[in-house]
Write a protein that holds these residues in place. Sequence first.
Motif, mmCIF file in Angstrom:
data_model
loop_
_atom_site.group_PDB
_atom_site.id
_atom_site.type_symbol
_atom_site.label_atom_id
_atom_site.label_comp_id
_atom_site.label_asym_id
_atom_site.label_seq_id
_atom_site.Cartn_x
_atom_site.Cartn_y
_atom_site.Cartn_z
ATOM 1 N N GLY A 42 0.805 -1.228 0.000
ATOM 2 C CA GLY A 42 0.000 0.000 0.000
ATOM 3 C C GLY A 42 0.824 1.256 0.000
ATOM 4 O O GLY A 42 1.883 1.332 0.590
ATOM 5 N N SER A 43 0.322 2.256 -0.711
ATOM 6 C CA SER A 43 1.020 3.548 -0.753
ATOM 7 C C SER A 43 0.318 4.501 0.178
ATOM 8 O O SER A 43 -0.852 4.341 0.506
ATOM 9 C CB SER A 43 0.957 4.146 -2.143
ATOM 10 N N LYS A 52 -8.678 -3.627 -10.527
ATOM 11 C CA LYS A 52 -7.223 -3.572 -10.650
ATOM 12 C C LYS A 52 -6.660 -2.358 -9.921
ATOM 13 O O LYS A 52 -5.650 -2.446 -9.242
ATOM 14 C CB LYS A 52 -6.833 -3.521 -12.129
ATOM 15 N N HIS A 53 -7.311 -1.211 -10.057
ATOM 16 C CA HIS A 53 -6.782 0.000 -9.421
ATOM 17 C C HIS A 53 -6.975 -0.007 -7.924
ATOM 18 O O HIS A 53 -6.109 0.442 -7.185
ATOM 19 C CB HIS A 53 -7.409 1.250 -10.039
ATOM 20 N N ARG A 54 -8.115 -0.544 -7.455
ATOM 21 C CA ARG A 54 -8.367 -0.521 -6.016
ATOM 22 C C ARG A 54 -7.561 -1.593 -5.294
ATOM 23 O O ARG A 54 -7.001 -1.351 -4.248
ATOM 24 C CB ARG A 54 -9.848 -0.763 -5.753
ATOM 25 N N GLU A 65 -2.510 5.224 -8.427
ATOM 26 C CA GLU A 65 -2.906 5.229 -9.838
ATOM 27 C C GLU A 65 -4.374 5.552 -9.915
ATOM 28 O O GLU A 65 -5.186 4.909 -9.238
ATOM 29 C CB GLU A 65 -2.708 3.835 -10.443
ATOM 30 N N MET A 66 -4.723 6.564 -10.710
ATOM 31 C CA MET A 66 -6.144 6.865 -10.851
ATOM 32 C C MET A 66 -6.737 6.085 -12.009
ATOM 33 O O MET A 66 -7.899 5.718 -12.025
ATOM 34 C CB MET A 66 -6.332 8.348 -11.108
ATOM 35 N N ASN A 67 -5.894 5.867 -13.026
ATOM 36 C CA ASN A 67 -6.366 5.245 -14.250
ATOM 37 C C ASN A 67 -5.128 4.715 -14.945
ATOM 38 O O ASN A 67 -4.009 4.998 -14.507
ATOM 39 C CB ASN A 67 -7.057 6.310 -15.098
ATOM 40 N N ASP A 68 -5.294 4.005 -16.054
ATOM 41 C CA ASP A 68 -4.119 3.502 -16.764
ATOM 42 C C ASP A 68 -3.241 4.623 -17.307
ATOM 43 O O ASP A 68 -2.077 4.402 -17.619
ATOM 44 C CB ASP A 68 -4.537 2.595 -17.933
ATOM 45 N N ASN A 98 -11.137 -2.933 -14.515
ATOM 46 C CA ASN A 98 -10.211 -1.817 -14.294
ATOM 47 C C ASN A 98 -10.305 -1.281 -12.873
ATOM 48 O O ASN A 98 -9.286 -1.034 -12.218
ATOM 49 C CB ASN A 98 -10.497 -0.670 -15.263
ATOM 50 N N LEU A 99 -11.532 -1.094 -12.379
ATOM 51 C CA LEU A 99 -11.715 -0.576 -11.017
ATOM 52 C C LEU A 99 -11.113 -1.544 -10.006
ATOM 53 O O LEU A 99 -10.443 -1.134 -9.055
ATOM 54 C CB LEU A 99 -13.200 -0.353 -10.721
ATOM 55 N N ARG A 138 -11.299 7.347 -9.693
ATOM 56 C CA ARG A 138 -11.253 6.074 -10.423
ATOM 57 C C ARG A 138 -12.607 5.801 -11.067
ATOM 58 O O ARG A 138 -12.702 5.355 -12.211
ATOM 59 C CB ARG A 138 -10.871 4.927 -9.486
ATOM 60 N N MET A 139 -13.680 6.070 -10.324
ATOM 61 C CA MET A 139 -15.023 5.879 -10.871
ATOM 62 C C MET A 139 -15.262 6.820 -12.055
ATOM 63 O O MET A 139 -15.813 6.414 -13.077
ATOM 64 C CB MET A 139 -16.088 6.164 -9.795
ATOM 65 N N ASN A 161 -10.881 7.272 -4.916
ATOM 66 C CA ASN A 161 -11.924 6.339 -5.341
ATOM 67 C C ASN A 161 -12.870 7.007 -6.333
ATOM 68 O O ASN A 161 -13.219 6.431 -7.357
ATOM 69 C CB ASN A 161 -12.702 5.831 -4.137
ATOM 70 N N MET A 212 -14.863 -2.001 -17.471
ATOM 71 C CA MET A 212 -14.948 -0.975 -16.425
ATOM 72 C C MET A 212 -14.733 -1.584 -15.049
ATOM 73 O O MET A 212 -13.917 -1.123 -14.254
ATOM 74 C CB MET A 212 -16.321 -0.318 -16.464
ATOM 75 N N GLN A 264 -13.505 5.510 -15.140
ATOM 76 C CA GLN A 264 -14.117 4.317 -15.736
ATOM 77 C C GLN A 264 -15.472 4.633 -16.362
ATOM 78 O O GLN A 264 -15.827 4.053 -17.392
ATOM 79 C CB GLN A 264 -14.254 3.198 -14.695
ATOM 80 N N GLU A 292 -4.995 -3.294 -6.515
ATOM 81 C CA GLU A 292 -3.593 -3.327 -6.965
ATOM 82 C C GLU A 292 -3.169 -4.732 -7.353
ATOM 83 O O GLU A 292 -2.048 -5.164 -7.069
ATOM 84 C CB GLU A 292 -2.659 -2.735 -5.891
#
Lengths: 258, 204
Positions: free
Chosen positions: A61-62, B75-77, A67-70, B72-73, A91-92, A88, B69, A95, B79
């Motif tokens: 964990g950071s 993967k990001h949450r 990362e918010m997105n790719d 991806n979520l 990120r939503m 969070n 979608m 997407q 990790e």
Amino acid sequence: MARRYDSRTTIFSPEGRLYQVEYAMEAISHAGTVIGILSKDGIVLAAERQATSALLEQSLGSEKIYEMNDNVVAGVAGLTADANILINQSRMIAQRYLLRYGSPIPVEQLVRRLCDLKQGYTQFGGLRPFGVSFLCAGWDSAFGFQLYQSDPAGNYSSWKAACIGENSGNAQSILKQEYKDDEGDERAAGTSMEMDDAMRLACLVLSKTIDTAKLTSEKLEFATITLKGGKPHIDVLSSAEIDGVLKKYEAVLKPSDS
Amino acid sequence: MSIMEYNGSAVVAMVGKNCVAIATDKRLGQRALTVDMGFEKVAPVTDNIYIGLAGLATDVMTLHDRFRMRVNLYKHREERTIEPKTFSNMVSHMLYERRFGPYFVEPVVAGLEKNGQPFICSMDLIGCINYADDFVVAGTAADNLFGMCESLWEPDLGPEELFETVSQAMLNAVDRDSMSGWGAVVHILTPEGVITRELKGRMD
């Protein structure tokens, strides 16, 4: 005099200030530094961790970089709990954009929507603002590499090099001095700095602004965003990799006489 | 004609020795009319998971976007990348959320778990999961595929043998179904990577 106008977020003071927003920024100025530097082939984000203890499980964990997105990675300064909510949300947002338009969200769009969210908490609802500033580093096909800074008021701006958190004033002046700012076309970030220069500059600024005598990977988080095969590639460095970076730029990190 | 048969489809997945195969036909029709011969119903979800969706084409396309979608979520949450079993559960959940106005699709999931273990499953349109250790089928050619798989499949086939088996099952099944065919694509997932091949079949 300020006392009367600072208990509610949704009112101006007679001088035209929003005290709650300013107090939020004050909270951020005590948080760990995050530096972002734009180069012509990528962006470097470097951050100082504040919560350090031998008991902390650092590898998982950071605390500062997410990362918010790719195609977008962000450094956070301020209240970690507030930051988690916003991360969070972003990120939503990213997407939902991908779902609706079938292509990745442009960096500025993501930053703007996040800032619109933050602005809402300064105008209605009676809730306090988020005590978080972001440095968002990203790439999109329209504008290439971009670095944005956003604050609790919901303001954002694009930077070649920026700093948030503790000692950011100090860091900003070092960055201004050292950053190679050339004339270039608008799309190519207007600089001749390469990733290597950016990493070196990040290490230099960190060494000058961080309190502790010696920089170790325990105290730092590093991330880069570059292009690989025409696609954005985010690399959040592991402790071992950070040690490698610190070793590589050792000369820059040695304490100077001045 | 049922809504599930409007566009036509054939999807099959099979388990082999440390590998899985998933195959799809390429026809997109509107009742008797053929509109596209390049409409693949199978798409990658991660490097180790492929999902095939048989049924109404618009729902197939929309669900592929929705899965992207959600993955991806995740993967990001978290990790980390999602595992096949977890992904299947997520698909099942998403379908059941629409219990009284469902997506007209029948998913087929094929993947390799982290330990290399092969994984396949299929679902009905409201998310009832069927875990299988041999093969799963879906689409207008499902009955034909069942027959072909039941007679051709045997356990512990290697990647190349599995490819032959899946290919024969697919080609012969779609030849007896007017609504599917017009070419086929097979993906073989192994720990070393994915091998994708086009099949040469009857173009009718």
